[in-house]
Design an enzyme around this catalytic site. Structure first.
Site, PDB file in Angstrom:
ATOM      1  N   LYS A   1       0.837  -1.196   0.000  1.00 50.14           N
ATOM      2  CA  LYS A   1       0.000   0.000   0.000  1.00 50.14           C
ATOM      3  C   LYS A   1       0.875   1.250   0.000  1.00 50.14           C
ATOM      4  CE  LYS A   1      -4.030  -2.005   0.113  1.00 50.14           C
ATOM      5  NZ  LYS A   1      -4.877  -2.135   1.294  1.00 50.14           N
TER       6      LYS A   1
ATOM      7  N   GLN B   1      -0.519 -12.100  10.690  1.00 43.99           N
ATOM      8  CA  GLN B   1      -1.011 -12.053   9.323  1.00 43.99           C
ATOM      9  C   GLN B   1       0.212 -11.912   8.434  1.00 43.99           C
ATOM     10  OE1 GLN B   1      -3.467  -8.647   9.882  1.00 43.99           O
ATOM     11  NE2 GLN B   1      -1.809  -7.193   9.599  1.00 43.99           N
TER      12      GLN B   1
ATOM     13  N   ASP C   1      -3.175  -7.196   0.159  1.00 46.98           N
ATOM     14  CA  ASP C   1      -1.807  -7.206   0.689  1.00 46.98           C
ATOM     15  C   ASP C   1      -1.687  -8.065   1.945  1.00 46.98           C
ATOM     16  OD1 ASP C   1      -3.457  -5.366   2.010  1.00 46.98           O
ATOM     17  OD2 ASP C   1      -1.749  -4.158   2.683  1.00 46.98           O
TER      18      ASP C   1
ATOM     19  N   ASP D   1      -2.137  -7.389  17.712  1.00 52.61           N
ATOM     20  CA  ASP D   1      -2.977  -6.739  16.722  1.00 52.61           C
ATOM     21  C   ASP D   1      -4.220  -7.585  16.444  1.00 52.61           C
ATOM     22  OD1 ASP D   1      -2.748  -4.455  14.644  1.00 52.61           O
ATOM     23  OD2 ASP D   1      -3.268  -6.201  13.412  1.00 52.61           O
ATOM     24  N   ASN D   2      -5.382  -6.969  16.554  1.00 50.21           N
ATOM     25  CA  ASN D   2      -6.640  -7.643  16.208  1.00 50.21           C
ATOM     26  C   ASN D   2      -6.729  -9.082  16.715  1.00 50.21           C
ATOM     27  OD1 ASN D   2      -8.154  -5.683  14.870  1.00 50.21           O
ATOM     28  ND2 ASN D   2      -6.950  -5.945  12.994  1.00 50.21           N
TER      29      ASN D   2
ATOM     30  N   GLU E   1      -5.380  -5.488  21.226  1.00 51.05           N
ATOM     31  CA  GLU E   1      -5.935  -4.424  20.397  1.00 51.05           C
ATOM     32  C   GLU E   1      -7.246  -4.946  19.811  1.00 51.05           C
ATOM     33  OE1 GLU E   1      -5.809  -1.998  16.336  1.00 51.05           O
ATOM     34  OE2 GLU E   1      -5.600  -4.150  16.529  1.00 51.05           O
TER      35      GLU E   1
ATOM     36  N   LYS F   1       1.524   5.199   9.037  1.00 51.68           N
ATOM     37  CA  LYS F   1       1.370   3.792   8.674  1.00 51.68           C
ATOM     38  C   LYS F   1       1.898   3.519   7.267  1.00 51.68           C
ATOM     39  CE  LYS F   1      -2.608   1.764   9.588  1.00 51.68           C
ATOM     40  NZ  LYS F   1      -4.084   1.637   9.706  1.00 51.68           N
ATOM     41  N   TYR F   2       1.864   4.561   6.415  1.00 56.57           N
ATOM     42  CA  TYR F   2       2.221   4.343   5.015  1.00 56.57           C
ATOM     43  C   TYR F   2       3.397   5.180   4.557  1.00 56.57           C
ATOM     44  CZ  TYR F   2      -2.511   2.607   5.531  1.00 56.57           C
ATOM     45  OH  TYR F   2      -3.608   1.955   5.986  1.00 56.57           O
TER      46      TYR F   2
END
Lengths: 683, 683
Positions: free
Chosen positions: A268, A328, A363, A399-400, A428, A540-541
């Site tokens: 991304k 992930q 992604d 994360d998640n 999170e 983040k990007y």
């Protein structure tokens, strides 16, 4: 003669059991006490409660027996290194409810339960008292008592045994008064054997975490934005140089987004654009590339050696490094080719990417927790934690977690904490309440919360009552964040400094654990992606360069908050929170929220008053529970932010706050230095 | 490769288990659904809930899974004759809470639990819908769906299998619309194999009793006072002659105080005097003499044959005989010499009599449930029930069960009901609330209550809310008695007929089970022992002769109450109770209580209005929930006591009651006969 039978074990359901000729295999039938409804008990004892050392566990139960005899109850508890139960007495409250408590001291798993038995001596003494009062002949009763005392004497060692034998002789000689001797009662409590005691049917569990689990201040930053030179990718070494700043703000935990190699396939770009331009760094949460996966370090951040240096330097600054574990994979993660069975295959042979139809996240490949090789997957995922634990990391932000198997988490965290009870896991999980609670019950130490979206007075009040008064306080560890890299809520959009101050102050004082995503917070970054609660040009990007000395920054305020938290034990616990009425013109002043936190002994009382209106001066009359605080006459409210001292007296005090100046009071309630007697002392 | 591991069983605490090299022996790890907090569940599933046939059990649970996939839940239940689970679907309510229900049909033990699984087809269909709406290419998705349909087809029998194969072909041919076919969804729900389903960790229990357990009207009389000739000891034959009277009053259960030989040693005389005069009959609760004990009949009452005749004749009148089981002995009970170890010995060799110091009850020896021969004692006590069951008795009123071992009751009632699920046990436990509840949980079908002492409006209201809205409604079966041979409460002392009418009406309509001690009640006996809430010249200690035709008696009213109860299903359940506001002069009218009971379909609605003031006419405006009852426009309130019909309309109706005439309305709310559409029908 009937064959031998035994009575129902507490907890055994007798009616449905296999029996032969009406006889069951049951336990001791002479246990006369019933023990029920022990609290705290989460889901019938399925899950542990949580504590940190020096906190108490107040245990209550219903206990009763047939008839009118006295009974006795005790809490039994056992720490990770205790080979035997310890006991704490319980007292009868009212209506067959009993209460006792114990304090935990050691990090690791504790157990507790309740034991209750007929108080044979107490029953005898109580009845003797009534007979003596009624002037009845008690000759036989004294003999009954003497037999009890003899039984205790036989069980007692030398000296107390002799003392008891002395009491026995006195009773046999007809001395009724000696039956009421406190020393006799004490010795009988110690040595009279308990008969037919009832243990509560379940041993309940406490997870005792280290103090940081309860009281912590987290700071999140992107290492790649930590370079002092604009345009250069930041490194672990740059983060080491940033440590004095973070430690100076008073934080305990420095939390880093994922530090692993970033995928290149479907990477991304800036502002989450679907295709990255050449040279764009990608999202750190798209984990894995030819350079490695979850056990590797993104080469531009540095080496494993650099990471070790960072962990060590952080430690020297009183900081712990927390890593972000995001289970992930980017499509080029080595797992994808090495373990294709850990991902879901589509009929065309491709791997199922993440999606929330109609949205597609090409992604990211999620793991398939229904994989045939789920055992291999579980072991590998756990080994990622093992790897970073071996590098000195003891705090993880996951994360998640709610999009991964709950059973996996229970197994993984259970296994890890069995070996490393000092580990701390922050979930999170911005999701539904029962899912958040489940993760906490299954093992997560702390959790993100709804604080981020609770902005008006009644919402904040209700949410805090829920977190601190309901059953969830026993297992759910709230960690309040005003912002995260994913979340910039609308109250910040106008860019009012007052909002940044009040949200940080609320987070830092309402609960014992809080965190910030910086330096965007202290630099008052406020511009969202249009229509989304996210930062524009998010780190983040892309890589940013921040000037920490930007005029108007509020780092001094953040530092003051953390300093005040460290100095005041009342702010280090989630107990002792109380909201106070604020009135203006005989109605509730909804723009001013006031609450206090106090230690159980009221030695430390912090009163926080916040003007929630960023545009106008607001004030009101705050009603304080002076009697409960042991105050009468004048006392001082000492503003720990400004240093100002206000002399107040009486139940109501007027407070006014100007958002353009300082919208927050953090007042320490200080007793007058002269030790004048309180009103109550005259009573 | 890691060794094989299995995931935590739901309910297993993993963290504390023994492990080897970090591997545990656990269950299937792919179960993604968590099932928690099933209700009703008493004390973590330790005790059963209670129902009677045709009642429903509404089951709720929290259920959720990781991620965003759909899930499905069902209640599993199984009756006493079911070899396999039956299932009822559960629906999602809100906030991860699910609800389903089943109806019990058979007397005996039921089990229930919850099973939940990922709804693979529902997830697919839901996602397909969103993709189609977003006009995405769904070619791959249709292939995924086709594979699911093929899996279901392989599991389905002939015709539905063929139908499913047709759907599969259509999906493979690219027909997306057919993915939304209700017929496909129905067949997939039936045949798609469930994978990795989660069962709730506990099977919960229901005790299904026969209907009399819920809906019963008890009449207590002393057989020895049943003789038609003054001065003669009444017999079972006299009781047979009294049956038409009792049945005529509409009662279901005729309950007799103990019918066993009465002890002579320390026999109590008239008005509980310490020594009986020669010829005084003694208290039936002082059980046992040379003539026998708990399995014998007091000779003056008749023979076992006479008792059989009574049981049979009662049956013909629609009545059941309930016996009083009082586990205690007179000093001359045969047990005392045959089993001295069942009693507590004193140091002087005598047996410990009952006492509540300084009071002594030397005519009563309690059993010692801490006896070394407790097993022999338990068996013998159970055999007393067995004996009377063999004589045709299925209903027992147990005297002071809270002074006997709770474990004994659980074992004894459990064993008895396993063989005889039709048995009904009424606990005479006028004691503390948790003790009363415990007896109900351990097996007692019904219990005496605090109704006797709940006389003013707020007390009655609060007590009924507690009994019918709290958790105890699941296991505690209240039986309301205005009086007993032990209890004459002060409101009766003035002898006002209105009090006798209102207390009976409240008892008969507030709960589904009630009872009276007669004929003293319908004959308005009102004189207490001075300073005690007991009848003077009590039948407990002497024989009476009653003239059932005494002028002014209220037997017609008692009969009417029971008749109304039988005709109106709303009064046969403890569900559907609702209190209604009564106002007078814009304030609460505290002297008038109004409540309704309704069947779930509102086909039967009974409104009861009672003037609690025995001295004055009282009235008020009653507010009725007409919309909930489906009423608009005029309706009839039909007084089932007087036959009067009132035409009411609107939310408020004025009611006035004269205690000198009739202080009670029992009104059936009747819809107008013309089937005019309700307001709601126009909407």
């Amino acid at each position: 003669m009937p064959a031998k039978l035994e009575a129902p074990e507490v907890g055994a359901t007798v009616a449905g059991e296999a029996t032969l000729n009406g006889l069951s295999t049951l336990g001791e039938g002479r246990r006369r006490v019933v023990v029920e409804r022990v609290t705290p008990e989460i889901d019938g004892g399925r899950y542990p409660i949580k504590r940190v050392p020096s906190e108490t566990v107040i245990v209550e139960c219903d206990a009763f027996a047939d008839g009118h005899d006295s009974l006795a109850c005790a809490v039994r508890y056992r720490g990770p290194h205790d080979r035997q139960w310890r006991e704490a007495p319980m007292k009868h409250l009212v209506n067959d409810r009993w209460r006792g408590q114990f304090t935990v001291e050691t990090v690791g798993p504790y157990s507790y339960s309740v034991i209750a038995w007929m108080d044979r001596f107490g029953t005898w003494e109580h009845q003797l008292h009534k007979r003596v009062e009624a002037a009845q002949n008690v000759a036989i009763d004294l003999l009954i008592g003497a037999a009890l005392v003899a039984e205790a004497a036989a069980a007692a060692p030398g000296e107390p045994g002799d003392t008891l034998r002395g009491f026995e002789q006195a009773l046999r000689a007809g001395d009724a008064e000696i039956g009421f001797s406190p020393e006799l009662a004490r010795l009988m409590g110690l040595y009279l054997p308990r008969r037919y005691a009832t243990s509560y049917e379940r041993d309940l569990k406490v997870t005792v975490d280290r103090p940081l689990a309860r009281f912590s201040a987290w700071y999140e930053l992107f290492p790649r934005s930590a370079s002092p030179e604009p345009g250069r990718h930041g490194t672990f070494r740059d983060v080491i140089a940033r440590l004095p700043y973070v430690a100076g703000l008073g934080f305990d935990v420095l939390y880093l987004p994922p530090i692993h190699p970033i995928g290149r396939i479907f990477r991304k770009g800036k502002n989450n654009s679907v295709t990255a331009q050449p040279g764009e760094p990608g999202s750190p949460w798209a984990i894995g590339s030819a350079e490695g996966g979850h056990k590797s370090i993104h080469p531009e951040l540095g080496t494993l050696e650099d990471f070790h240096a960072l962990v060590g330097a952080a430690h020297e600054h009183g900081l712990e490094i927390a890593l972000d574990i995001a289970f992930q994979c980017a499509p080029d993660h080595p797992y994808v080719t090495e373990h294709p069975s850990w991902f879901r295959a589509r009929p065309d042979g491709t791997i199922q990417y993440a999606e929330n139809p109609p949205k597609k996240y090409q992604d990211i490949y999620p793991f398939d927790f229904e994989s045939e090789d789920w055992q291999g997957l579980w072991h590998e995922l756990k080994s990622i934690f093992d790897f970073w634990i071996a590098q000195g990391v003891k705090v993880f932000r996951v994360d998640n977690p709610h999009t991964k198997s709950f059973r996996f988490w229970e197994w993984c965290i259970g296994e890890l904490k069995r070996e490393h009870p000092e580990l701390i896991f922050l979930a999170e999980a911005f999701t539904r309440p029962k899912v958040m609670h489940s993760l906490a019950k299954l093992g997560y130490t702390q959790s993100y919360t709804y604080f981020t979206w609770r902005t008006v007075k009644w919402e904040l009040t209700q949410y805090m009552l829920e977190l601190t008064q309901g059953e969830e306080k026993e297992f759910f560890g709230p960690n309040f964040w005003p912002n995260t890299p994913d979340i910039l809520t609308p109250q910040f959009y106008p860019g009012q400094r007052s909002v940044f101050l009040t949200r940080a102050a609320l987070a830092a004082t309402l609960t014992a654990s809080w965190g910030l995503y910086g330096p965007v917070y202290e630099l008052l970054q406020n511009v969202p992606v249009p229509g989304r609660e996210e930062y524009i040009d998010s780190e983040k990007y892309e890589i940013h360069h921040w000037n920490l000395q930007t005029p108007g920054n509020i780092s001094w305020f953040i530092g003051a908050l953390n300093h005040i938290r460290r100095e005041n034990p009342a702010l280090q616990s989630n107990e002792g929170l109380r909201f106070h009425r604020v009135d203006l013109n005989y109605a509730e002043q909804t723009q001013v929220i006031a609450y206090s936190k106090a230690t159980p002994d009221y030695e430390n009382i912090i009163l926080v008053v916040v003007n929630l209106d960023p545009t106008s001066v607001q004030g009101g009359w705050i009603q304080l529970p002076l009697a409960e605080w042991g105050l009468s006459g004048p006392f001082e409210a000492h503003d720990l932010l400004s240093g100002a001292r206000y002399t107040w007296s009486g139940e109501f005090s007027y407070v006014e706050l100007d958002p353009a100046a300082m919208p927050v009071h953090i007042l320490r309630i200080e007793r007058p230095e002269t030790t004048e007697p309180l009103v109550g002392d005259y009573a």
